[in-house]
Design a protein around this motif. Structure first.
Motif, PDB file in Angstrom:
ATOM      1  N   ALA A 170      51.761  79.758  22.196  1.00 41.90           N
ATOM      2  CA  ALA A 170      53.067  79.779  22.835  1.00 41.90           C
ATOM      3  C   ALA A 170      52.829  80.003  24.318  1.00 41.90           C
ATOM      4  CB  ALA A 170      53.932  80.898  22.260  1.00 41.90           C
ATOM      5  N   LEU A 171      53.842  79.788  25.097  1.00 44.01           N
ATOM      6  CA  LEU A 171      53.704  80.023  26.533  1.00 44.01           C
ATOM      7  C   LEU A 171      55.068  80.340  27.119  1.00 44.01           C
ATOM      8  CD1 LEU A 171      54.703  77.253  28.362  1.00 44.01           C
ATOM      9  CD2 LEU A 171      52.840  76.322  26.989  1.00 44.01           C
ATOM     10  N   VAL A 172      55.028  80.990  28.267  1.00 43.45           N
ATOM     11  CA  VAL A 172      56.282  81.237  28.987  1.00 43.45           C
ATOM     12  C   VAL A 172      56.157  80.708  30.406  1.00 43.45           C
ATOM     13  CG1 VAL A 172      57.124  83.235  27.714  1.00 43.45           C
ATOM     14  CG2 VAL A 172      55.511  83.584  29.590  1.00 43.45           C
ATOM     15  N   SER A 173      57.301  80.341  30.953  1.00 45.27           N
ATOM     16  CA  SER A 173      57.357  79.946  32.355  1.00 45.27           C
ATOM     17  C   SER A 173      57.598  81.185  33.198  1.00 45.27           C
ATOM     18  CB  SER A 173      58.496  78.964  32.575  1.00 45.27           C
ATOM     19  OG  SER A 173      59.735  79.655  32.540  1.00 45.27           O
ATOM     20  N   GLU A 174      57.544  81.010  34.495  1.00 41.66           N
ATOM     21  CA  GLU A 174      58.025  82.056  35.386  1.00 41.66           C
ATOM     22  C   GLU A 174      59.517  82.228  35.124  1.00 41.66           C
ATOM     23  OE1 GLU A 174      55.421  81.661  39.394  1.00 41.66           O
ATOM     24  OE2 GLU A 174      56.877  80.089  39.096  1.00 41.66           O
ATOM     25  N   PRO A 175      60.024  83.434  35.327  1.00 40.91           N
ATOM     26  CA  PRO A 175      61.451  83.629  35.047  1.00 40.91           C
ATOM     27  C   PRO A 175      62.333  82.932  36.084  1.00 40.91           C
ATOM     28  CG  PRO A 175      60.469  85.635  35.948  1.00 40.91           C
ATOM     29  CD  PRO A 175      59.352  84.675  35.730  1.00 40.91           C
ATOM     30  N   THR A 225      44.507  95.140  29.379  1.00 40.25           N
ATOM     31  CA  THR A 225      45.280  94.157  28.619  1.00 40.25           C
ATOM     32  C   THR A 225      44.541  92.822  28.714  1.00 40.25           C
ATOM     33  OG1 THR A 225      46.600  93.676  30.572  1.00 40.25           O
ATOM     34  CG2 THR A 225      47.497  95.268  29.016  1.00 40.25           C
ATOM     35  N   THR A 226      44.972  91.890  27.904  1.00 42.46           N
ATOM     36  CA  THR A 226      44.244  90.624  27.815  1.00 42.46           C
ATOM     37  C   THR A 226      44.506  89.727  29.020  1.00 42.46           C
ATOM     38  OG1 THR A 226      44.517  90.800  25.447  1.00 42.46           O
ATOM     39  CG2 THR A 226      43.846  88.660  26.288  1.00 42.46           C
ATOM     40  N   PHE A 227      43.424  89.199  29.581  1.00 40.07           N
ATOM     41  CA  PHE A 227      43.588  88.195  30.632  1.00 40.07           C
ATOM     42  C   PHE A 227      43.855  86.850  29.982  1.00 40.07           C
ATOM     43  CE2 PHE A 227      40.973  91.406  32.684  1.00 40.07           C
ATOM     44  CZ  PHE A 227      41.561  91.515  33.932  1.00 40.07           C
ATOM     45  N   ARG A 228      44.952  86.278  30.306  1.00 37.41           N
ATOM     46  CA  ARG A 228      45.300  84.989  29.709  1.00 37.41           C
ATOM     47  C   ARG A 228      45.338  83.916  30.785  1.00 37.41           C
ATOM     48  NH1 ARG A 228      45.082  84.397  24.222  1.00 37.41           N
ATOM     49  NH2 ARG A 228      45.958  86.200  23.156  1.00 37.41           N
ATOM     50  N   THR A 229      45.274  82.691  30.339  1.00 41.48           N
ATOM     51  CA  THR A 229      45.541  81.587  31.243  1.00 41.48           C
ATOM     52  C   THR A 229      47.040  81.549  31.491  1.00 41.48           C
ATOM     53  OG1 THR A 229      45.798  80.093  29.391  1.00 41.48           O
ATOM     54  CG2 THR A 229      43.598  80.239  30.359  1.00 41.48           C
ATOM     55  N   PRO A 230      47.510  81.026  32.603  1.00 44.14           N
ATOM     56  CA  PRO A 230      46.741  80.578  33.760  1.00 44.14           C
ATOM     57  C   PRO A 230      46.503  81.723  34.741  1.00 44.14           C
ATOM     58  CG  PRO A 230      49.036  80.027  34.083  1.00 44.14           C
ATOM     59  CD  PRO A 230      48.956  80.707  32.732  1.00 44.14           C
ATOM     60  N   TYR A 231      45.486  81.547  35.575  1.00 48.24           N
ATOM     61  CA  TYR A 231      45.172  82.558  36.590  1.00 48.24           C
ATOM     62  C   TYR A 231      46.364  82.750  37.518  1.00 48.24           C
ATOM     63  CZ  TYR A 231      43.089  84.673  40.704  1.00 48.24           C
ATOM     64  OH  TYR A 231      42.838  85.489  41.768  1.00 48.24           O
ATOM     65  N   THR A 232      46.885  81.681  38.052  1.00 47.58           N
ATOM     66  CA  THR A 232      48.197  81.723  38.708  1.00 47.58           C
ATOM     67  C   THR A 232      49.044  80.642  38.048  1.00 47.58           C
ATOM     68  OG1 THR A 232      47.398  80.270  40.454  1.00 47.58           O
ATOM     69  CG2 THR A 232      47.456  82.621  40.955  1.00 47.58           C
ATOM     70  N   PRO A 233      50.372  80.753  38.134  1.00 46.33           N
ATOM     71  CA  PRO A 233      51.219  79.819  37.399  1.00 46.33           C
ATOM     72  C   PRO A 233      50.939  78.359  37.739  1.00 46.33           C
ATOM     73  CG  PRO A 233      52.493  81.695  38.129  1.00 46.33           C
ATOM     74  CD  PRO A 233      51.150  81.836  38.768  1.00 46.33           C
ATOM     75  N   VAL A 234      50.993  77.520  36.722  1.00 44.01           N
ATOM     76  CA  VAL A 234      50.714  76.092  36.878  1.00 44.01           C
ATOM     77  C   VAL A 234      51.959  75.289  36.505  1.00 44.01           C
ATOM     78  CG1 VAL A 234      49.241  74.184  36.173  1.00 44.01           C
ATOM     79  CG2 VAL A 234      48.308  76.483  36.255  1.00 44.01           C
ATOM     80  N   THR A 235      52.265  74.348  37.357  1.00 38.99           N
ATOM     81  CA  THR A 235      53.443  73.507  37.165  1.00 38.99           C
ATOM     82  C   THR A 235      53.406  72.773  35.823  1.00 38.99           C
ATOM     83  OG1 THR A 235      53.233  73.137  39.521  1.00 38.99           O
ATOM     84  CG2 THR A 235      54.829  71.785  38.366  1.00 38.99           C
ATOM     85  N   ARG A 295      56.893  76.516  36.266  1.00 41.18           N
ATOM     86  CA  ARG A 295      55.460  76.732  36.105  1.00 41.18           C
ATOM     87  C   ARG A 295      55.145  77.652  34.932  1.00 41.18           C
ATOM     88  NH1 ARG A 295      53.504  78.252  41.845  1.00 41.18           N
ATOM     89  NH2 ARG A 295      55.444  79.407  41.807  1.00 41.18           N
ATOM     90  N   MET A 296      54.053  77.341  34.288  1.00 38.94           N
ATOM     91  CA  MET A 296      53.591  78.144  33.158  1.00 38.94           C
ATOM     92  C   MET A 296      53.021  79.447  33.688  1.00 38.94           C
ATOM     93  SD  MET A 296      50.869  77.138  30.215  1.00 38.94           S
ATOM     94  CE  MET A 296      49.294  77.172  31.065  1.00 38.94           C
ATOM     95  N   LEU A 297      53.540  80.534  33.164  1.00 42.70           N
ATOM     96  CA  LEU A 297      53.106  81.850  33.628  1.00 42.70           C
ATOM     97  C   LEU A 297      52.011  82.431  32.745  1.00 42.70           C
ATOM     98  CD1 LEU A 297      53.384  84.477  35.245  1.00 42.70           C
ATOM     99  CD2 LEU A 297      55.325  85.073  33.803  1.00 42.70           C
ATOM    100  N   ARG A 298      52.179  82.261  31.463  1.00 42.57           N
ATOM    101  CA  ARG A 298      51.207  82.862  30.543  1.00 42.57           C
ATOM    102  C   ARG A 298      51.192  82.061  29.254  1.00 42.57           C
ATOM    103  NH1 ARG A 298      48.715  88.177  30.324  1.00 42.57           N
ATOM    104  NH2 ARG A 298      48.199  88.766  28.185  1.00 42.57           N
TER     105      ARG A 298
END
Ligand code: FAD
Ligand code: NAD
Ligand code: FMN
Ligand code: ZN
Lengths: 907, 174, 78, 418
Positions: D263-268, A496-506, D333-336
């Motif tokens: 688009a983007l999603v946060s952590e749930p 599947t596609t690797f998307r940003t962010p690598y780990t969640p960013v605030t 936080r932005m998850l994806r």
């Protein structure tokens, strides 16, 4: 250091992560899974952790959910809480889901809850929402600060393990600008759990820290690679401090443009997929080793190591050296199979089988060594295409990416011991693949049976890899299972596609400084403070603050505006018009340029004279308008609307450079050079006369629509005789630094003439009484000049101008909406702007809408402007303005309500 | 007619940052004569216009910044008059505000919101260009290794100043 | 955020630029047919691959210039 | 098609879920000929096929999908559904769809999780208020629900929202469409696929259309694909961001430009945001999904691209705005973060139209806002293809409008996206 977890106090050592500290305190149950609320401990020791998610509460607004206990650094006094459980981590009613698990297969919600209609949203959805969702969202506005910074370097090294450190050291030694970042609190990567490496590590780091061309960033995650080697870094600045300096940001966003990127992000260990592989106490081998050696927190007393590669032996050795008893090393390559585990809140037995012989081994720690997956996330984000390495059982970088290289474990460069292939899977019972989202091997197989054969479909149907860890530990196992189920190879299935962010960013980090007045510039005029002092109520127009009206004691907007309007009509008012755009169009071909840009003809406009100009888009619709003064044969002073200033200048410059480069003409924005004070009303001349240093501003010398350059109390001035109010009026332009003083001087004179200040709202009423349009209010991007009664302005003899051809397109003919005025029977009824107009009350076909509506301060009745289909043919007709539950009859009139002959303008 | 009023020049000029509280390392440039030049010109007030892109020429008190092909910005003492010339010569003295960003953190401060590479090799002394600072357009000119002259449209000055203040906070401002 | 190679200033950050759409559109005279004028207004190449396009270094030297870019990789083609 | 129901789920639960079959048939290769070939297996293409079979009894239909169905914008969007558009033509089009949403789960026997939780569009300045009021009046007259909320009412409807003085652009009110809301994007594609498949439609995945064949008279005679040629007299192109490419195969140039939209999603997190909030002025679109992520829409990149990614600055600008409106979410936080390729038409209205090529039909130009139209679009496009003539609702959305200048300019009229 002391901290609490779910209210219970514990002690930690400096440098501990929360997970390490809890483990040392014998706490292994740290979280509950997303779907089934299964009890979970740590799986990993780093950012890839799927299970041990906690909330850290620093008081007030500073509460953060979903943090990984394996990343959070303990500080003295830290308050940590578990989440996704009610009422407690040990007894969670949500765990009923686990009992219902047989009825909650992947996609169960697509198959039911459809009855009765509407019940989904009202009944089922709220239930599902409450059960899902992990942590609690913060509920108070964040009080922390976030900053951001752009940076450039020759080499950016991502990851400070042995590979990254070597690359950084080499580049620094070569005199390059180097940046080195690592998401951990300390530099060293895998060396940190290797005591033998400490000395060498210290030396390398000392040299790098001493190098002024090297920027060393720990606690800094490279979260994304964007176009042209832009790397986003998220630096956690203060979260690890007990009492951070309020001047410091919580986090910092770095946008690094690197000439070369070295990715040295290491590799992530794979769990093994066997029944009951998710109990607390079952963790990755390397994690167990890290807790034991780096943190001195033995994750168990009695361990079973289950391995699919040679590193199992190393793990067993290191654990034993730390005092962990190794009950057994089970090498799956020798034909063993794990049949299950037991232990409610911590593993107590592991069952194995070989050749029909079953055995239950008591233990409190199971270390899983399933091989290693190179971290190719960033490489893939940079559009590298990896290839499958069967010996490693993982994808490794393959195609070249310009100016980016992968080194060390993330490049697949690992000693033989790490090679494992993808370990066999036992999918009987519940063998978890994605731990956080509770996706089992069976779930994946079921998805393929249901026709979800693309890995992307499987991902979305089962949600594998979609949790907060984005499948760092699970994706490759899932891939193996799906490949198996479909009888295909892993490369055939693909990633599947690797998307940003690598780990969640605030979010705060990404928003950076932007907050309140730094979100968007607050633009104010040189006279702003005086308007504030005069009690103005402001409105936002684009990024500008404009004074809307100036209420006196006990006045509401309506009263204030009525008074301001009467004042202008009766004596004189002054108005801040500084925000209008102003462009100086200069050059031998200036008039020709104006001819091509505006619908009007300019050649014959004499210097010293002004004209109302209208500009179209090429689509033939009104784009902007404003008064243009000709200062000299080769010099025009063009005004635009406030909102249109930048757009108009950009459009003009586009034509100048690319369409008509042969014209000798240049454009200079002077919007900000001039403070512009409109002085309008029958006593305007009287008010200004003493201030203009003897300039003759009589009607004879300075008629309506003229401009002169002179001085204002000794200061350079451009004086326009123009009117947007319908009264005799002037606009005084002085250099902006003098705006404040000029305003005060005029104010004194205006006061002496029984006048005062008026704002944008009165300005709107005054112009509407005269039937003057406002671009963006009467027009909306679909109005031609003729629609709004401006056909007269078109220079008929001109061969061309912007938008001319569009005016004769066939779609422009037929009944069009035209600008008219509306009168209500009751002079006190003010129509509502935006209200729709129909022919009769039982015909719902809209003929148009009310564009402007006011009390009509001076004409003695309410007024409205409207765009109505064939409006000019309907003069005198009665139409219906359709309001909720009723209609208001209106008579169609000409749009000019006040002084239709314009006599007052020429006074 | 009322008595003669005092000439306005005698009254204080008011810039948009007159009341802004100071930011360490950031000072307000004094009022100056600014002239926007466009067209095929070679000299302004006898000073040769810089022809190398992205470079400023300095002659006594007057700086001339190359902004684009056939486009320059003159920064001269406030008392200088505007000298006419070929092409387009427009007085924009009040259009902009000048800020000096000084000190060893000047680059870091600017890079809080400016995407340019401000390393001395990439942006040497004498370099000048238009660029952005957050949501504002600015003109940046490096007068010295550790001294930048920043020009910003006056209605954006408050924003730029506040953003510099925010960025400077962690260095002990405030 | 891309780097855009301004022919005058060199490579600069995308946020300094304004995009100008397909390059080389010829503005027809006012005598153009309805279809020709409609095409000028609205018809665009939109290729998946090389696109000749206009950029303006609006927060830099101010100039418009043309570049060819591969719309799949977003890389500029010399 | 096996019916889905709670009873069946329970029964399967006891038997280890061994009885579920494929949700849609997956023919390995297309047949040699079909009555209609739909190019593009997004929501719109699948819906078109479904309604062709269901309402027009045309069952020899193939949906040809380059990748996996629902993998285009259908699988990438922020799922906002509403119909309070300004122009009567648009309101008619989107409201047609809105009516279908209500019963879609039942009709498809697939829970698409249509959740009419309310869509609130914020007004931040006087001009916004005027534009909102114009919409509200126009919608009410057309029988489309849309109501004005004061700032306090907006806050009551969406308590996490910041409406107050510390905002750069305070909330002056909002237009609320209560029937607006969200639906589960994937379920929409899969539900239509399953229902269409059950009616005989062939869904061919991993098969890209590479050419459109025409006969001597210039009419469509077939399509060329990576899995061989297919004979057909009617082709409906529903390829969103790739429409220009496909139509180019027949030499038809469209007024479209393809841009990346992010688009983007946060952590749930647990339920914290009760509705959909949109702000066109500061560019923020947010709702919370059933799983708990905040689903946030960003802007398009500045330039034409087929890259399905986008610049970091686009995402940061969006989060600037979100943090202004909901400052407590700064700590989320932005998850994806991902992108889709949207096909923008000059007037930001879709094109559902016949073309000059006999047998070639196109459904595109939905740009940033076509998810909400999925059922309606499929329904009307099926009509257009079946009758070789548009339905009255989509008749104004012709290709000819760009020549004549009779546009349906939602964008110009209101500057509203999504
Ligand atoms: C980030 C984002 C947010 C959005 N937010 C919203 C929102 O909140 N509300 C809303 O209403 N709309 C929204 N939209 C718009 C909405 O997603 C689209 O308008 C809608 O989904 C389009 O559906 P479709 O079926 O036409 O296109 P798609 O789902 O894109 O389907 C087109 C299909 O055609 C296939 N295809 C292309 N070329 C070929 C070929 N040569 N051969 C075979 N197949 C081919 C593609 O692979 C694709 O699967 C958003 C879009 C994006 C990208
Ligand atoms: N743990 C492993 O990665 C691992 C696995 C197999 C072999 N080895 C051995 O260790 C050596 C390889 O070391 P290495 O340097 O390649 O890996 P490493 O694990 O030692 O270092 C990688 C570092 O990168 C950091 N990192 C990862 N992603 C990041 C991101 N997005 N942003 C910021 N930091 C990030 C990690 O925190 C870690 O410190 C070899 O000798 C190899 O045989 C290590
Ligand atoms: C409404 C919606 C919600 C999503 N929620 C999640 C999520 O919770 N976790 C996740 O990893 N991805 C989520 N995604 C994103 C998808 O994983 C994926 O990024 C998107 O479909 C685009 O596909 P691509 O990234 O494979 O190109 C969501 C997407 C949408 C449209
Ligand atoms: Zn340039």
């Amino acid at each position: 250091m002391k901290f609490t977890f779910d209210g219970r106090p514990y002690e930690a050592r400096r440098g501990d992560t929360l997970a390490a500290a809890l483990i040392r305190n014998g706490v292994h149950l740290m979280g509950r899974s997303f779907k089934y609320h299964r009890p979970r401990g740590v799986l990993a020791a780093g950012a890839e952790e799927p299970n041990a998610l906690v909330e850290i509460d620093r008081g007030g607004a500073r509460r953060t959910p979903n943090l990984r206990a394996t990343v959070v650094e303990v500080f003295d006094g830290m308050v940590a809480r578990s989440q996704n459980r009610t009422p407690s981590l040990r007894f969670d009613v949500g765990a009923v889901n686990d009992l219902l698990a047989p009825f909650l297969p992947p996609g169960f919600y697509y198959k039911t809850f459809m009855w009765p209609i509407g019940a989904w949203a009202k009944l089922y959805e709220p239930l599902i929402r409450r059960a899902a969702g992990l942590g609690r969202a913060p509920d108070l506005p964040d009080t922390d600060r976030y900053t951001q910074r752009f940076a450039h370097c020759d080499v950016l090294v991502i990851g400070a393990g042995p590979a990254g450190l070597a690359a950084a050291a080499e580049a620094a030694a070569a005199g390059m600008r180097v940046m080195l970042c690592d998401e951990q609190a300390e530099f060293g990567g895998s060396l940190l759990s290797d005591p033998a490496a400490a000395a060498g590590l210290h030396e390398t780091l000392a040299a790098l820290f001493a190098n002024p061309r090297a920027t060393m960033l720990c606690r800094t995650t490279a979260f994304g690679i964007y176009g042209d080697n832009l790397v986003g870094l998220a630096e956690r600045v203060t979260d690890h401090l007990p009492d951070p300096d309020p001047a410091l940001p919580r986090e910092r966003l770095w946008q690094v443009r690197a000439k070369r990127i070295v990715v040295a992000a290491g590799a992530i260990e794979r769990p093994l997929v066997f029944p009951g592989n998710d109990r607390p106490g079952i963790m990755l081998g390397d994690a167990a080793r890290i807790f034991a050696t780096r943190y001195g927190a033995n994750p168990g007393r009695n361990a079973v190591v289950v391995t699919a590669c040679d590193t199992g032996a190393d793990v067993a050795r290191d654990l034993a050296a730390s005092g962990v008893r190794i009950a057994r090393v089970i090498d799956l390559r020798e034909g063993f199979r794990v049949t299950g585990t037991s232990g409610r809140l911590r593993v107590s037995f592991i069952g194995i089988e070989r050749g029909g012989a079953r055995e239950k081994i008591p233990c409190d720690l199971v270390a899983m060594c399933g091989g290693w997956t190179p971290s190719i996330h960033l490489y893939s984000q940079a559009r590298g295409k990896p290839r499958f390495d069967a010996a490693l059982g993982a994808f490794v970088p393959d195609t070249e990416v310009s100016n980016l290289i992968c080194v060390g474990a993330c490049a697949g460069d690992m000693p033989g011991a790490y090679r494992a292939g993808i370990a066999p899977v036992s999918s009987e019972g519940r063998a978890f693949v994605d731990f956080q989202n509770d996706v089992t091997a069976k779930d994946l197989e079921l998805a393929t049976r249901e026709g979800f054969r693309s890995i992307e479909h499987v991902k979305r149907y089962t949600t594998t890899g979609m949790a907060t860890d984005q499948g760092k530990t699970s994706n490759i196992n899932a891939l193996g299972i799906v490949a198996g189920a479909l009888g295909a190879t892993i490369p055939e299935i693909g990633l599947t596609t690797f998307r940003t962010p690598y780990t969640p960013v605030t979010f705060g980090t990404l928003a950076g400084h932007s907050r309140g007045d730094l979100f968007d510039p607050v633009r104010t005029t040189p006279m702003h403070q005086l308007a504030v002092a005069a009690g103005a109520v402001f409105e936002d127009v684009g990024t500008w603050k404009r004074a809307r009206y100036f209420p006196r004691a006990a006045e509401d907007m309506h009263m204030a505006v009525a008074r301001e309007c009467r004042m202008v009509r009766d004596s004189v008012g002054m108005f801040d018009a500084t925000t209008l755009g102003e462009i100086e169009v200069v050059g031998a071909d200036a008039a020709e340029f104006m001819n091509r840009v505006y619908i009007n003809a300019w050649t014959r406009l004499a210097p010293g004279r002004c004209r109302y100009g209208v500009m179209l888009g090429e689509n033939g619709f009104v784009m902007d308008d404003g008064v243009v003064g000709r200062l000299a044969p080769d010099r025009f002073h063009v005004t635009t609307t406030t909102g249109g200033a930048a757009r108009v200048l950009a459009a003009m410059e586009d034509y100048r450079q690319t369409e008509w480069p042969e014209l000798r003409v240049w454009l200079t924005s002077v919007s900000e050079q001039w403070a512009v004070i409109a002085v309008q009303g029958p006593r305007a001349r009287e008010a200004l006369l003493p201030l203009v240093d003897g300039l003759d501003i009589s009607a004879a010398v300075m008629p309506h629509m003229s401009v002169v350059e002179g001085t204002f109390l000794g200061i350079e001035m451009r004086l326009f005789r123009v009117s947007f109010s319908g009264e005799m009026g002037f606009e005084v332009n002085v250099p902006a630094d003098y705006g404040h003083a000029a305003w005060e001087a005029i104010s004194a004179r205006v006061g002496a003439c029984q006048g005062g200040l008026y704002g944008t709202e009165a300005m709107h009423v005054l112009r509407a009484e005269k039937g003057f349009i406002i671009v963006g209010q009467e027009t909306d991007g679909t109005a031609t000049p003729d629609d709004v009664g401006l056909a007269w302005a078109i220079g008929k003899a001109k061969p061309d101008f912007i938008g001319k051809r569009s005016l004769t397109r066939s779609g422009m003919s037929g009944p069009r909406r035209q600008l008219v005025g509306l009168r209500t029977d009751d002079p006190a009824t003010v129509l509502e702007e935006g209200a729709q107009i129909t022919a009769t009350t039982d015909d719902n076909r809209p003929l148009g809408h009310v564009t402007s509506a006011y009390g009509g301060a001076t004409v003695g009745h309410s007024i409205a402007l409207a765009m109505i289909e064939s409006g000019r043919d309907r003069l005198g007709a009665t139409l219906q303005v359709r309001m909720p539950g009723r209609a208001i009859a209106v008579r169609v009139t000409a749009p000019v309500f006040y002084d239709p002959e314009g006599a007052r303008l020429d006074a | 007619m009322p008595d003669a009023l005092p000439p306005l020049a005698a009254l204080a000029r008011r810039g948009p940052l007159d009341r802004a509280s100071p930011v360490p390392g950031v000072t307000l440039a004094p009022p100056m004569r600014r002239v926007a030049l466009h067209g095929d010109m070679s000299f302004y007030a006898g000073i040769p216009l810089p022809r190398t892109p992205l470079r400023a020429a300095l002659s006594d008190e007057t700086a001339i910044l190359w902004l684009g092909p056939e486009e320059w910005l003159v920064l001269a003492p406030a008392c200088d008059n505007v000298v006419p010339g070929n092409g387009s010569v427009v007085d924009v003295s009040h259009r902009q505000v000048g800020l000096h960003i000084e000190g060893y953190r000047a680059e870091t401060l600017l890079n809080a919101a400016c995407p340019l590479d401000l390393d001395l090799d990439a942006f040497p002394v004498g370099a000048c260009t238009r660029t952005v600072f957050g949501k504002a357009q600015i003109t940046l000119w490096r007068r010295d290794a550790a001294l930048f002259h920043l020009e910003v449209a006056r209605s954006f000055a408050g924003y730029v100043h506040a953003l510099l203040r925010e960025a400077a906070l962690e260095f002990g401002a405030g | 955020m891309k780097l855009i190679p301004c022919p005058i200033c060199g490579e600069r950050a995308e946020i300094e630029f304004a995009y100008g759409g397909q390059a080389g559109l010829v503005r027809p005279p006012p005598t153009a047919t309805e279809a020709a004028w409609g095409a000028y207004l609205y018809s665009r190449e939109n290729p998946k691959g090389a696109l000749r396009e206009r950029w303006r270094h609006i927060h830099g030297c101010g100039r418009f210039f043309n570049l060819t870019r591969d719309t799949v990789t977003d890389k500029f083609i010399p | 098609m096996d019916r889905f129901s709670l009873a069946r789920l329970l029964r399967q639960g006891f038997s280890g879920h061994s009885g579920w079959g494929a949700q849609w048939r997956a023919p390995e290769a297309p047949l040699a000929a079909y009555d209609v070939v739909i190019v593009g297996g997004g929501g719109h293409g699948l819906a078109t096929a479904y309604y062709l079979a269901r309402e027009h009894n045309i069952r020899r239909v193939a949906v040809i999908e380059r990748g996996w169905i629902g993998g285009g914008n259908t699988g990438r969007n922020t799922t906002i559904i509403r119909s309070n558009y300004l122009m009567p033509e648009s309101a008619g089009l989107y409201d047609h769809s809105m009516k279908l949403w209500r019963t879609l789960s039942r009709e498809l026997n697939y829970n698409v999780m249509y959740s009419p939780r309310g869509v609130m569009m914020l007004a931040h300045n006087v001009h916004d208020v005027q534009v909102s009021m114009r919409h509200i009046h126009a919608n009410r007259l057309a029988g489309v629900d849309n109501e004005w909320l004061t700032p306090a009412q907006a806050k009551a409807f969406c308590p996490p929202l910041n409406i107050g003085g510390d905002l750069r652009y305070p909330v002056l009110g909002a237009a609320l469409q209560r029937r607006g809301g969200t639906a589960r994007h994937d379920a929409v594609a899969w539900g239509f696929a399953r229902a269409a498949s059950a009616l005989g439609v062939d869904i061919i995945q991993n098969c890209a259309v590479t050419g459109l064949a025409r006969d001597a008279a210039g009419a469509i005679s077939g399509v060329e694909t990576t899995r061989g040629n297919i004979a057909t007299r009617k082709v409906g192109v529903v390829a969103a961001g790739h429409t220009s490419v496909v139509m180019g195969m027949a030499g038809v140039r469209l007024p479209l430009e393809s841009y990346p939209l992010q688009a983007l999603v946060s952590e749930p997190v647990k339920p914290a945001f009760p509705c959909v909030v949109m702000s066109n002025t500061i560019h923020a679109y947010i709702s919370q999904s059933d799983k708990g992520e905040m689903v946030i829409g960003a802007g398009t990149d500045a330039y034409v691209s087929y890259s399905q990614t986008g610049g970091l600055h686009i995402a940061t600008q969006t989060l600037d705005a979100i943090c202004e409106l909901v400052p407590q979410f700064r700590r989320l936080r932005m998850l994806r973060n991902w992108g889709g390729i949207v096909d923008l038409s000059p007037d930001r209205s879709p094109i559902l139209s016949k073309t000059d090529v006999p047998g070639l039909y196109v459904n595109c130009g939905w740009g940033t806002g076509g998810f909400k139209a999925t059922p309606g679009s499929g329904n009307l496009f099926a009509h257009t293809v079946a009758h070789d003539e548009p339905h009255p609702i989509n008749a104004p959305f012709s290709l000819a409008r760009f020549d004549t200048g009779r546009l349906i300019d939602e964008a110009a009229a209101a500057a509203v996206a999504h």
